[in-house]
Design a protein around this motif. Structure first.
Motif, PDB file in Angstrom:
ATOM      1  N   THR A  86     -10.858  -5.407   7.718  1.00 23.66           N
ATOM      2  CA  THR A  86     -11.075  -6.367   6.637  1.00 23.66           C
ATOM      3  C   THR A  86     -11.093  -7.778   7.209  1.00 23.66           C
ATOM      4  O   THR A  86     -10.265  -8.121   8.050  1.00 23.66           O
TER       5      THR A  86
ATOM      6  N   GLU B  36      -7.985  -6.039  -6.148  1.00 21.20           N
ATOM      7  CA  GLU B  36      -7.903  -4.731  -5.485  1.00 21.20           C
ATOM      8  C   GLU B  36      -9.216  -3.982  -5.679  1.00 21.20           C
ATOM      9  O   GLU B  36      -9.834  -4.057  -6.741  1.00 21.20           O
ATOM     10  N   TYR B  37      -9.644  -3.284  -4.642  1.00 24.65           N
ATOM     11  CA  TYR B  37     -10.823  -2.427  -4.746  1.00 24.65           C
ATOM     12  C   TYR B  37     -10.555  -1.137  -3.978  1.00 24.65           C
ATOM     13  O   TYR B  37     -10.018  -1.162  -2.863  1.00 24.65           O
ATOM     14  N   ARG B  38     -10.911  -0.020  -4.594  1.00 25.36           N
ATOM     15  CA  ARG B  38     -10.715   1.287  -3.972  1.00 25.36           C
ATOM     16  C   ARG B  38     -12.069   1.885  -3.607  1.00 25.36           C
ATOM     17  O   ARG B  38     -12.961   1.986  -4.460  1.00 25.36           O
TER      18      ARG B  38
ATOM     19  N   CYS C  56      -5.890 -10.656   2.999  1.00 26.02           N
ATOM     20  CA  CYS C  56      -6.430  -9.371   2.563  1.00 26.02           C
ATOM     21  C   CYS C  56      -5.922  -8.282   3.492  1.00 26.02           C
ATOM     22  O   CYS C  56      -5.573  -8.535   4.653  1.00 26.02           O
TER      23      CYS C  56
ATOM     24  N   HIS D 116       0.826  -1.207   0.000  1.00 33.44           N
ATOM     25  CA  HIS D 116       0.000   0.000   0.000  1.00 33.44           C
ATOM     26  C   HIS D 116       0.859   1.256   0.000  1.00 33.44           C
ATOM     27  O   HIS D 116       2.053   1.215   0.293  1.00 33.44           O
TER      28      HIS D 116
ATOM     29  N   LYS E 266      -7.016  -4.981  -0.558  1.00 33.38           N
ATOM     30  CA  LYS E 266      -6.321  -5.805  -1.537  1.00 33.38           C
ATOM     31  C   LYS E 266      -6.262  -7.249  -1.054  1.00 33.38           C
ATOM     32  O   LYS E 266      -6.250  -7.523   0.147  1.00 33.38           O
TER      33      LYS E 266
ATOM     34  N   ASP F 233      -4.851   4.258   2.409  1.00 28.92           N
ATOM     35  CA  ASP F 233      -4.836   4.737   1.022  1.00 28.92           C
ATOM     36  C   ASP F 233      -6.141   4.454   0.274  1.00 28.92           C
ATOM     37  O   ASP F 233      -6.187   4.532  -0.954  1.00 28.92           O
ATOM     38  N   GLN F 234      -7.210   4.076   1.025  1.00 28.84           N
ATOM     39  CA  GLN F 234      -8.558   3.854   0.497  1.00 28.84           C
ATOM     40  C   GLN F 234      -8.729   2.534  -0.245  1.00 28.84           C
ATOM     41  O   GLN F 234      -9.728   2.319  -0.927  1.00 28.84           O
ATOM     42  N   THR F 235      -7.782   1.614  -0.135  1.00 30.87           N
ATOM     43  CA  THR F 235      -7.878   0.358  -0.872  1.00 30.87           C
ATOM     44  C   THR F 235      -7.958  -0.847   0.059  1.00 30.87           C
ATOM     45  O   THR F 235      -7.426  -0.846   1.165  1.00 30.87           O
TER      46      THR F 235
ATOM     47  N   SER G 182      -6.227  -0.330   4.037  1.00 32.65           N
ATOM     48  CA  SER G 182      -5.231   0.712   4.246  1.00 32.65           C
ATOM     49  C   SER G 182      -5.842   2.107   4.294  1.00 32.65           C
ATOM     50  O   SER G 182      -6.976   2.344   3.856  1.00 32.65           O
TER      51      SER G 182
ATOM     52  N   THR H 240     -10.955   5.779   4.697  1.00 35.60           N
ATOM     53  CA  THR H 240      -9.920   4.757   4.809  1.00 35.60           C
ATOM     54  C   THR H 240     -10.567   3.412   5.133  1.00 35.60           C
ATOM     55  O   THR H 240     -11.663   3.350   5.680  1.00 35.60           O
TER      56      THR H 240
END
Length: 262
Positions: free
Chosen positions: A225, A214-216, A193, A176, A202, A198-200, A196, A221
């Motif tokens: 998960t 990956e999904y944003r 998984c 990330h 993964k 960083d808004q993702t 982060s 934030t």
């Protein structure tokens, strides 16, 4: 709300809350399937651990004991039936970032713990330290582990993969762009998984560290998960007040649920 004081051996503060009423989202159904805005819990047992604050709690695999880690770096172990304090020890210099009770293995109750710079593996039965490792020039934010694999998420966005019992580092994943707030492994350990700042969110293959999915999220934030037991579905949530349910083995977008008002 009635408070019923009870004394337990070696337990200074233990009490039971009865008929505790909590507010519920009116869209949530209770266990009988009736839509309700309130729910009355039959009872709630409360233990005063005498900690400055509690940062992590976890059950051991058998459910007979549970632990809590305080902001002072102390880990305490309790009997689930009597609420007696079985053990306490100074695990780390504060603060403790994560504590995980591992599956019961060869007669051992094992606990993995970490603060921002150190990971340790404890044998609770023998009250001994089995392994430890230091993270240099980095800080740990999150951790997840199974019997054979332990992973940590760093403030830098990297994820480190270790052998659980030796704590030997196996690989570094450049995951990330910002700190890794949450991690989870599939039950077979083949994938993990991460969420982060960083808004993702993964999904990675554990053995290779390769990115699989990956999904944003559009804003906020990703704070938490978790993999479902099917090892194919990820549920995650963040500061945008929404919960996402994502089936990772197809091309569909996550199902989004409006969860919290704040």
């Amino acid at each position: 709300q009635d408070t019923n004081e009870r004394q337990k051996p070696n337990q200074k503060r233990y009490f039971q809350l009865k008929n505790l009423t909590v507010d519920m989202d009116p869209r949530v159904q209770d266990v009988e399937g009736d839509v309700t805005g309130k729910r009355t819990l039959r009872s709630c047992d409360v233990i005063d651990t005498q900690q400055t604050m509690i940062l992590e709690v976890a059950f051991f695999g058998s459910g007979r004991r549970f632990l809590c880690a305080g902001g002072n770096g102390v880990i305490k172990v309790y009997d689930s039936g009597t609420y007696e304090e079985v053990l306490q020890f100074q695990a780390h210099q504060p603060p403790v970032q994560a504590v995980i009770a591992l599956p019961y293995r060869k007669g051992r109750n094992l606990v993995a713990s970490c603060n921002q710079v150190q990971i340790k593996l404890w044998d609770i039965g023998n009250q001994g330290l089995m392994a430890e490792t230091q993270i240099s020039e980095e800080k740990i934010k999150s951790m997840s582990c199974l019997e054979s694999t332990l992973i940590t998420g760093l403030f830098s966005g990297k994820i480190l993969i270790f052998d659980t019992y030796s704590l030997q580092q196996k690989q570094v994943v450049e995951a990330h762009a910002s700190l890794v707030l949450s991690l989870d492994l599939t039950t077979d350990g083949k994938y993990f998984c991460s969420g982060s700042q960083d808004q993702t969110v993964k999904v990675f293959e554990t053995s290779t560290g390769l990115l699989e999915k990956e999904y944003r999220i559009p804003d906020g934030t990703v704070q938490s998960t978790k993999f479902a037991p099917d090892n194919k579905t990820v549920i995650f949530a963040g500061t945008n007040k929404l919960v996402y349910i994502w089936t990772c083995n197809d091309q569909s977008l996550p199902l989004v649920i409006g969860s919290h008002s704040r």
